[in-house]
Design a protein around this motif. Structure first.
Motif, PDB file in Angstrom:
ATOM      1  N   ALA A 248      52.091 -19.459  10.757  1.00  0.00           N
ATOM      2  CA  ALA A 248      51.672 -19.340  12.161  1.00  0.00           C
ATOM      3  C   ALA A 248      50.487 -20.266  12.438  1.00  0.00           C
ATOM      4  O   ALA A 248      50.422 -20.909  13.493  1.00  0.00           O
ATOM      5  N   LEU A 249      49.572 -20.355  11.480  1.00  0.00           N
ATOM      6  CA  LEU A 249      48.411 -21.228  11.672  1.00  0.00           C
ATOM      7  C   LEU A 249      48.849 -22.692  11.751  1.00  0.00           C
ATOM      8  O   LEU A 249      48.329 -23.465  12.569  1.00  0.00           O
ATOM      9  N   ALA A 250      49.809 -23.064  10.915  1.00  0.00           N
ATOM     10  CA  ALA A 250      50.307 -24.447  10.954  1.00  0.00           C
ATOM     11  C   ALA A 250      50.879 -24.762  12.338  1.00  0.00           C
ATOM     12  O   ALA A 250      50.641 -25.834  12.896  1.00  0.00           O
ATOM     13  N   GLU A 251      51.623 -23.808  12.883  1.00  0.00           N
ATOM     14  CA  GLU A 251      52.221 -24.018  14.207  1.00  0.00           C
ATOM     15  C   GLU A 251      51.137 -24.019  15.292  1.00  0.00           C
ATOM     16  O   GLU A 251      51.213 -24.790  16.266  1.00  0.00           O
ATOM     17  N   ALA A 252      50.126 -23.171  15.115  1.00  0.00           N
ATOM     18  CA  ALA A 252      49.013 -23.139  16.074  1.00  0.00           C
ATOM     19  C   ALA A 252      48.236 -24.455  16.032  1.00  0.00           C
ATOM     20  O   ALA A 252      47.803 -24.965  17.068  1.00  0.00           O
ATOM     21  N   LEU A 253      48.070 -25.009  14.840  1.00  0.00           N
ATOM     22  CA  LEU A 253      47.362 -26.285  14.700  1.00  0.00           C
ATOM     23  C   LEU A 253      48.141 -27.425  15.355  1.00  0.00           C
ATOM     24  O   LEU A 253      47.546 -28.324  15.954  1.00  0.00           O
ATOM     25  N   ALA A 254      49.458 -27.371  15.251  1.00  0.00           N
ATOM     26  CA  ALA A 254      50.275 -28.403  15.910  1.00  0.00           C
ATOM     27  C   ALA A 254      50.043 -28.354  17.420  1.00  0.00           C
ATOM     28  O   ALA A 254      49.879 -29.393  18.073  1.00  0.00           O
ATOM     29  N   GLN A 257      46.624 -29.776  18.365  1.00  0.00           N
ATOM     30  CA  GLN A 257      46.615 -31.239  18.445  1.00  0.00           C
ATOM     31  C   GLN A 257      47.317 -31.725  19.702  1.00  0.00           C
ATOM     32  O   GLN A 257      46.843 -32.630  20.392  1.00  0.00           O
ATOM     33  N   GLU A 258      48.467 -31.106  20.007  1.00  0.00           N
ATOM     34  CA  GLU A 258      49.225 -31.532  21.188  1.00  0.00           C
ATOM     35  C   GLU A 258      48.415 -31.326  22.473  1.00  0.00           C
ATOM     36  O   GLU A 258      48.538 -32.096  23.427  1.00  0.00           O
ATOM     37  N   GLU A 259      47.610 -30.276  22.481  1.00  0.00           N
ATOM     38  CA  GLU A 259      46.810 -29.980  23.675  1.00  0.00           C
ATOM     39  C   GLU A 259      45.694 -31.017  23.867  1.00  0.00           C
ATOM     40  O   GLU A 259      45.199 -31.202  24.980  1.00  0.00           O
ATOM     41  N   GLY A 260      45.308 -31.661  22.755  1.00  0.00           N
ATOM     42  CA  GLY A 260      44.227 -32.646  22.838  1.00  0.00           C
ATOM     43  C   GLY A 260      43.056 -32.296  21.942  1.00  0.00           C
ATOM     44  O   GLY A 260      41.946 -32.808  22.140  1.00  0.00           O
ATOM     45  N   GLY A 261      43.290 -31.411  20.998  1.00  0.00           N
ATOM     46  CA  GLY A 261      42.245 -31.084  20.016  1.00  0.00           C
ATOM     47  C   GLY A 261      41.078 -30.325  20.614  1.00  0.00           C
ATOM     48  O   GLY A 261      41.190 -29.691  21.666  1.00  0.00           O
TER      49      GLY A 261
END
Lengths: 378, 378
Positions: A248-254, A257-261
């Protein structure tokens, strides 16, 4: 209607369905796929602080507090001496766990409504050469104060003392650049501003100190040096990892990043914060903190002065309208807290304020103004 | 085909989709719904050991090892003395964490291919009156041995010593009745035979000793007395709980009961075990353990003697066919392990054996027979 409520709490918080859907797969903890997932998450975390050159990051099972305890246990030698800069409940918790594990601990107290003061830290370090480490809570969610990380780090660097930062509720939202800010350890967790689910923490350790940490920890489970060494050798966690939480954290991190960090996340949370505070101001609620020291993470409001107010009823009302508030954590003043973080935006904050408005009406409370202010106006 | 592989590992293991779907909801950790969920899970766990009268159960964030460490830290006074009955890797880990936290620790070694011996324990306790606690691993998954819990508990009771049981990989599958077996602490975790996802453990503590445990732990995070007291007072966890993991465990427990509880689970795992061992015998694989001491949890097999065998290739082959095996944990003999637990049944075990058969063929290995046996026959 059994509809999910919006969590206006400082973690666990509302996550995206995409993040939760990542938990629908089972992972073998020593399988190549999971080893790659762990490595990917660690790299993503290091990138957030621009720390690939200077730091390693060690994930740890358990809640964020487990990682705070592990950071102290691993970084501070058994004869070390920790100075805790205390302006709230989480600082006090850090002091308690430091003392319990047998490290010498001194508490430098500050007012819980104001940031800690770098000048006072400087004086304390000048007066006590035995202090080896300083512990700072970056954003004290007890009241919601943002503490001056850069200035505290600079004092520690100049005085040659180690710095341990509890960045639990700031990491990912507020800027932390390891190229500019020097710290030995910085702690955060999966279920806060990265918008993962709770179940693991992680600690950034300065590369220069890692090897010197061998043998410090009296706890096997919390020995971050041992966890790091094993992970470097095998790619695996020492003990069973929370596989679904990591996925879940990996997907949240993706999505992060997509949001703009971090800048984009801070912008959204700041907008959430303003929407909340502006809306609550229309209902005459008063924030506990001066806006200049307030982090856009969680806002403490004074309880309304109306005698019909009781947190239990107020909370139940907001809950019935679909929003979970958070109780206050201050001992002297009656307050409640509202989080601005999680996978929520302006719509949710506007609706939250509306839910509060409806709740006040149902309880027959005309205004959110606190007792003090009512007296002033009366 | 990106299809989920079957995990033949001792946790994390394969769970049902129903269990994983329970993670699609976010929970507020101090909300009434989550407090009720925590209470419900604790009651379900106590019922499994018939322990509502004699024990409390304290959940803890982290992996199972965190809960083992917490049990020792909480139950054993700082001047206590722990005797670890050692017949495998998990016993050695328990001894290591006990020593690290500063408790006196004596190891009573046994052969890793046989159960620990109650008579040897009795003699050790007779010879050393200073030993306050005994630590037993119920099912040693290092090799897969089932240890004699009832007899060990009886010796401890008769000699007036405390007993700490690591029941990580047996709990829920093998019978443990607190009305008949006396222990001070018994430890298990979410992601083993209850078929939840990993991320939390839990410790049963004997009611009669709980209050005396105050102040034993030098770790705040691992203080089960403190966690218990707080949970009794508030219904909440002290620190952020792994909310989604608990929700999955609640759903896994519901399925556990629907299946018929511990007897039904043991029957299914026993059938899995027999299907596996019978199938592997047809391929001439030889289990490491005598069947009389083998728990139906995880089976250690001797590696094939064929020089073309390498675990890495063998494992990659089985993986390509959809099954994740587990490396051996023995130091003297080359082995691999296959778990019998998780949300799997006879079909999966038959297919697993078939996957092994196909893999042997692909590697050009004619037989699973170990080197020793080949020499004997040669």
């Amino acid at each position: 209607m059994d509809r999910d409520r919006i969590l206006l709490t400082p973690g666990p918080l509302t996550t995206t369905l995409r993040t939760r859907l990542a938990m629908l797969r089972d992972w073998g903890s020593w399988d190549g796929d999971f080893i790659a997932l762990t490595a990917q998450v660690r790299q993503s975390l290091l990138r957030i602080i621009h720390g690939a050159d200077s730091h390693v990051v060690v994930p740890l099972q358990g809640s964020g507090t487990f990682s705070v305890e592990a950071a102290v246990a691993t970084v501070v030698p058994r004869d070390g001496h920790v100075l805790v800069l205390d302006n709230g409940a989480y600082c006090k918790r850090a002091a308690r766990l430091t003392t319990l594990m047998g490290r010498e601990c001194t508490v430098l107290p500050f007012n819980e409504s104001a940031p800690v003061e770098p000048a006072a830290l400087d004086a304390a370090l000048a007066a006590n050469a035995g202090i080896t480490h300083v512990l700072l809570v970056h954003c004290e969610t007890g009241a919601g104060v943002l503490n001056p990380l850069a200035q505290v780090a600079e004092v520690c660097r100049r005085r040659g003392r180690g710095l341990i930062v509890d960045a639990m509720s700031s990491f990912g939202a507020l800027p932390i650049d390891a190229r500019e800010i020097r710290f030995d350890a910085l702690v955060a967790a999966s279920g806060k501003c990265l918008e993962g689910v709770p179940g693991m923490g992680f600690v950034f350790l300065r590369k220069a100190i890692v090897e010197g940490c061998a043998g410090n920890s009296q706890s096997l489970a919390m020995d971050l040096h041992d966890q790091h060494r094993y992970m470097e050798q095998t790619g695996q966690w020492r003990f069973t990892p929370p596989t679904h939480v990591l996925a879940a954290l990996a997907e949240a991190l993706a999505q992060f990043q997509e949001e703009g960090g971090q800048p984009a996340r801070l912008a959204r949370y700041t907008d959430n914060y303003r929407t909340l505070v502006d809306g609550m101001a229309r209902l005459e609620f008063m924030p506990f903190l001066d806006a200049r020291v307030q982090a856009p993470i969680i806002v403490t409001f004074h309880a309304p002065g109306d005698p019909r107010y009781a947190f239990k009823d107020f909370n139940a009302g907001a809950r019935a309208h679909g929003f979970l508030l958070y109780p206050g954590k201050l001992t002297q003043v009656e307050t409640f807290r509202v989080g601005c973080i999680g996978a929520i935006g302006r719509n949710e904050m506007q609706q939250a304020v509306h839910a509060v408005e409806l709740t006040l009406r149902e309880l027959g409370i005309a205004s959110g103004a606190p007792a003090l202010q009512q007296r002033r106006e009366g």
